[in-house]
Design an enzyme around this catalytic site. Structure first.
Site, short mmCIF file in Angstrom:
data_model
loop_
_atom_site.label_atom_id
_atom_site.label_comp_id
_atom_site.label_asym_id
_atom_site.label_seq_id
_atom_site.Cartn_x
_atom_site.Cartn_y
_atom_site.Cartn_z
N GLU A 16 0.81 -1.22 0.00
CA GLU A 16 0.00 0.00 0.00
C GLU A 16 0.85 1.28 0.00
OE1 GLU A 16 -3.98 -1.70 2.20
OE2 GLU A 16 -2.66 -0.38 3.34
N ILE A 107 -4.66 4.69 4.70
CA ILE A 107 -4.87 3.78 3.60
C ILE A 107 -5.42 2.47 4.16
CG2 ILE A 107 -3.77 2.61 1.64
CD1 ILE A 107 -1.37 4.59 2.11
N CYS A 108 -6.66 2.16 3.92
CA CYS A 108 -7.24 0.87 4.30
C CYS A 108 -7.23 0.69 5.83
CB CYS A 108 -6.50 -0.27 3.58
SG CYS A 108 -7.33 -1.84 3.63
N GLY A 109 -7.67 -0.44 6.29
CA GLY A 109 -7.62 -0.83 7.69
C GLY A 109 -8.25 0.16 8.62
#
Length: 109
Positions: A16, A107-109
């Site tokens: 990522e 980013i994400c999570g």
């Protein structure tokens, strides 16, 4: 000079961050007069972390060492371990960044 802190934690999704860190570090698409960039990995401790891809990263600094100002950036990558309460400290620091007018990218999570 911009300081860009990349939070590293066990099971970090290394893919990522690949494009952004390589371009920020190389500066190849920056304007000639653009301010420099310093990339630093940061974590709750200086203990090595293991990414999802199996890489070991030793953080450059700990959360308490971070300098928060408008020229600071914090990147928070995805990971399977975000639910661990020990990451609360970086979330508090992210709030400080935002209050100071700094940039936070999650980013994400």
């Amino acid at each position: 000079m911009f300081t860009i802190y990349v939070y590293v934690l066990d099971t970090l999704a290394d893919w990522e961050l690949g494009h952004i860190t390589s371009e920020l570090n190389s500066g190849r698409f920056f304007k000639k007069d653009a301010p420099g960039v310093s990339l630093k990995t940061v974590s709750a401790s200086k203990e090595p972390i293991k990414t999802m891809g199996g890489l070991t990263i030793v953080p450059d600094c700990i959360i308490d060492d971070m300098v928060v100002n408008e020229a600071s950036v914090l990147l928070l990558p995805g990971a399977d371990t975000w639910s661990d309460p020990k990451h609360g400290a970086i979330l508090e620091k992210a709030s400080e960044f935002l209050s100071a007018g700094a940039t936070v990218g999650a980013i994400c999570g």
